[in-house]
Design a protein around this motif. Structure first.
Motif, PDB file in Angstrom:
ATOM      1  N   TYR A 166       0.897  -1.051  -0.199  1.00 17.32           N
ATOM      2  CA  TYR A 166       0.126   0.089   0.067  1.00 17.32           C
ATOM      3  C   TYR A 166       0.883   1.326  -0.056  1.00 17.32           C
ATOM      4  CZ  TYR A 166       0.790  -0.268   5.112  1.00 17.32           C
ATOM      5  OH  TYR A 166       1.247  -0.631   6.383  1.00 17.32           O
ATOM      6  N   HIS A 167       0.340   2.381  -0.453  1.00 14.17           N
ATOM      7  CA  HIS A 167       1.208   3.514  -0.570  1.00 14.17           C
ATOM      8  C   HIS A 167       1.386   4.072   1.072  1.00 14.17           C
ATOM      9  CE1 HIS A 167       1.769   7.848  -1.540  1.00 14.17           C
ATOM     10  NE2 HIS A 167       2.065   7.456  -2.595  1.00 14.17           N
ATOM     11  N   TRP A 168       2.462   4.931   1.248  1.00 13.33           N
ATOM     12  CA  TRP A 168       2.397   5.462   2.523  1.00 13.33           C
ATOM     13  C   TRP A 168       1.495   6.401   3.088  1.00 13.33           C
ATOM     14  CZ3 TRP A 168       3.116  10.466   3.558  1.00 13.33           C
ATOM     15  CH2 TRP A 168       3.460  11.489   2.469  1.00 13.33           C
ATOM     16  N   MET A 169       0.458   6.800   2.246  1.00 11.94           N
ATOM     17  CA  MET A 169      -0.112   7.992   2.732  1.00 11.94           C
ATOM     18  C   MET A 169      -1.284   6.819   3.502  1.00 11.94           C
ATOM     19  SD  MET A 169      -0.485  11.315   2.752  1.00 11.94           S
ATOM     20  CE  MET A 169      -2.156  11.205   2.551  1.00 11.94           C
ATOM     21  N   GLU A 170      -1.514   5.745   2.927  1.00 14.37           N
ATOM     22  CA  GLU A 170      -2.654   5.119   3.510  1.00 14.37           C
ATOM     23  C   GLU A 170      -2.683   4.842   4.970  1.00 14.37           C
ATOM     24  OE1 GLU A 170      -4.388   1.451   2.119  1.00 14.37           O
ATOM     25  OE2 GLU A 170      -4.183   2.072   0.062  1.00 14.37           O
ATOM     26  N   LYS A 281       4.984  -0.129 -12.481  1.00 20.80           N
ATOM     27  CA  LYS A 281       5.391  -1.624 -12.031  1.00 20.80           C
ATOM     28  C   LYS A 281       6.339  -1.360 -10.863  1.00 20.80           C
ATOM     29  CE  LYS A 281       2.796  -2.947 -15.493  1.00 20.80           C
ATOM     30  NZ  LYS A 281       1.189  -3.108 -15.056  1.00 20.80           N
ATOM     31  N   ASP A 282       7.207  -0.497 -10.799  1.00 20.60           N
ATOM     32  CA  ASP A 282       8.021  -0.484  -9.870  1.00 20.60           C
ATOM     33  C   ASP A 282       7.893   0.405  -8.157  1.00 20.60           C
ATOM     34  OD1 ASP A 282       9.929   2.205  -9.817  1.00 20.60           O
ATOM     35  OD2 ASP A 282       9.156   1.684 -12.007  1.00 20.60           O
ATOM     36  N   PHE A 283       8.438   0.111  -7.233  1.00 22.36           N
ATOM     37  CA  PHE A 283       7.901   0.730  -6.213  1.00 22.36           C
ATOM     38  C   PHE A 283       8.018   2.221  -6.352  1.00 22.36           C
ATOM     39  CE2 PHE A 283       9.775   2.657  -2.152  1.00 22.36           C
ATOM     40  CZ  PHE A 283       8.755   2.117  -1.238  1.00 22.36           C
ATOM     41  N   ILE A 284       9.102   2.940  -6.637  1.00 24.27           N
ATOM     42  CA  ILE A 284       9.422   4.404  -6.610  1.00 24.27           C
ATOM     43  C   ILE A 284       8.365   5.007  -7.526  1.00 24.27           C
ATOM     44  CG2 ILE A 284      10.827   6.386  -7.451  1.00 24.27           C
ATOM     45  CD1 ILE A 284      11.779   4.761  -4.782  1.00 24.27           C
ATOM     46  N   LYS A 285       7.900   4.514  -8.828  1.00 24.09           N
ATOM     47  CA  LYS A 285       7.025   5.108  -9.549  1.00 24.09           C
ATOM     48  C   LYS A 285       5.500   5.019  -8.843  1.00 24.09           C
ATOM     49  CE  LYS A 285       9.560   4.960 -13.865  1.00 24.09           C
ATOM     50  NZ  LYS A 285       9.738   4.409 -15.224  1.00 24.09           N
ATOM     51  N   GLN A 286       5.406   3.821  -8.182  1.00 24.51           N
ATOM     52  CA  GLN A 286       4.140   3.561  -7.753  1.00 24.51           C
ATOM     53  C   GLN A 286       3.951   4.605  -6.369  1.00 24.51           C
ATOM     54  OE1 GLN A 286       3.731  -0.692  -6.549  1.00 24.51           O
ATOM     55  NE2 GLN A 286       3.210  -1.245  -8.623  1.00 24.51           N
ATOM     56  N   GLU A 287       4.774   4.755  -5.549  1.00 29.73           N
ATOM     57  CA  GLU A 287       4.816   5.861  -4.689  1.00 29.73           C
ATOM     58  C   GLU A 287       4.554   7.334  -5.101  1.00 29.73           C
ATOM     59  OE1 GLU A 287       5.395   4.982  -0.891  1.00 29.73           O
ATOM     60  OE2 GLU A 287       4.287   3.365  -2.122  1.00 29.73           O
ATOM     61  N   LEU A 288       5.154   7.377  -6.198  1.00 35.03           N
ATOM     62  CA  LEU A 288       4.941   8.856  -6.895  1.00 35.03           C
ATOM     63  C   LEU A 288       3.778   9.050  -7.525  1.00 35.03           C
ATOM     64  CD1 LEU A 288       8.806   9.493  -7.812  1.00 35.03           C
ATOM     65  CD2 LEU A 288       7.688  10.564  -6.101  1.00 35.03           C
ATOM     66  N   TYR A 289       3.182   8.057  -8.025  1.00 34.31           N
ATOM     67  CA  TYR A 289       2.040   7.988  -8.919  1.00 34.31           C
ATOM     68  C   TYR A 289       1.069   9.268  -8.518  1.00 34.31           C
ATOM     69  CZ  TYR A 289      -2.338   6.779 -11.369  1.00 34.31           C
ATOM     70  OH  TYR A 289      -3.550   6.620 -11.824  1.00 34.31           O
ATOM     71  N   PRO A 290       0.509   9.026  -7.310  1.00 33.08           N
ATOM     72  CA  PRO A 290      -0.561  10.096  -6.789  1.00 33.08           C
ATOM     73  C   PRO A 290      -0.280  11.428  -7.063  1.00 33.08           C
ATOM     74  CG  PRO A 290      -0.386   8.186  -5.362  1.00 33.08           C
ATOM     75  CD  PRO A 290       0.882   8.098  -6.006  1.00 33.08           C
TER      76      PRO A 290
END
Length: 297
Positions: A166-170, A281-290
């Motif tokens: 899950y994203h760190w904001m959750e 598909k990778d961790f960094i880009k998923q964290e930055l996506y929002p």
């Protein structure tokens, strides 16, 4: 301002020392680090012995990404931001209340120390699970929050470690909405609460595991793999388009408030969400996506 800076510093140093004690086994039975490892290995073993989707690899798609998420979100995220943020926010709230002659104790409904230990933990568990169920609904209904929650729903093959992708904001949202209710019903000893956390981690891992279980009659009380698979379904009917089966540990809230949905065996349904083909598909880009996404749906 200096007081808040000291809180942040002490939070970092205190949690760092705590984490070292966890890793080097200086804490005893309530050791979250090794507790998470043991629970994960046990549930993974169940997946290997009793796989629901027999053609799914033991090292399924994104297995290692989800394993990294699991340890990052459960331990490192606290070190980086959550502990300092939580302690600072708690002090800030206390300062606001004290400025008008109040404190959190002024709103406390009862003293948990006056209850039998088992009853206090039961109240803590029920209240926290219900608040988290409602918070989970918000993550699906509010577009801004859904953009963060997409990280969790980007799972394409279910396995135990997907529980903690899950994203760190959750956790910021969850902890913020949970803080006041828990403060109002009383303070709890951290070692006692560990029992609740180990139980909820186990149920959460099982919910996401490659297991075809529903626990029989207990499915109306506890969330389970056959129920939770539908929460991750990519295609849902229009009348439940915002989501279904929001329960984290307990399924009872979904049955009470009519958000339960298990139309048939969901063993081979497609998982994800509309448009997940272009999701990072990778961790960094998923964290930055929002932050960079223009998708507000």
């Amino acid at each position: 301002m200096e007081k808040y800076i000291d809180i942040i510093k002490n939070s970092y140093s205190g949690y760092w020392n705590y984490l070292k004690n966890e890793i080097f086994f200086q804490n005893q039975w309530d050791n979250y680090f090794y507790g998470l490892i043991i629970i994960s290995l046990l549930v993974w073993g169940l997946e290997i012995l009793f796989p629901w989707r027999k053609n799914q690899s033991i090292f399924r798609k994104d297995f290692w990404l989800d394993t990294f998420y699991m340890f990052f979100n459960f331990f490192l995220l606290n070190l980086i931001i959550l502990i300092a943020l939580s302690n600072t926010a708690a002090q800030f709230l206390n300062d606001i209340l004290s400025s008008v002659g109040l404190s959190l104790q002024s709103f406390q409904l009862f003293d948990v120390d006056n209850l039998p230990n088992w009853l206090g933990l039961f109240v803590f568990f029920i209240v926290s699970d219900f608040v988290q169920w409602n918070t989970h609904r918000l993550l699906h209904r509010v577009p801004f929050l859904w953009n963060f929650h997409k990280v969790h729903h980007s799972v394409k093959e279910m396995g135990f470690a997907a529980h903690l992708r899950y994203h760190w904001m959750e956790p910021v949202v969850y902890k913020s909405l949970l803080y006041l209710p828990i403060a109002i019903i009383g303070n709890y000893d951290a070692k006692d609460v560990a029992i609740v956390y180990f139980f909820t981690i186990t149920i959460g891992h099982l919910n996401h595991a490659n297991l075809g279980w529903d626990y029989g009659l207990f499915k109306y009380i506890f969330n389970n793999p056959k129920m939770h698979i539908w929460h991750h379904a990519k295609a849902l009917p229009k009348h439940v388009r915002f989501g279904v089966n929001y329960g984290l540990t307990l399924s009872i809230w979904d049955y009470i408030f009519k958000t339960n949905y298990i139309p048939h065996n969901g063993k081979d349904i497609e998982l994800g969400f509309s448009g997940d083909e272009t999701f990072p598909k990778d961790f960094i880009k998923q964290e930055l996506y929002p932050v960079f996404s223009k998708d507000k749906d």
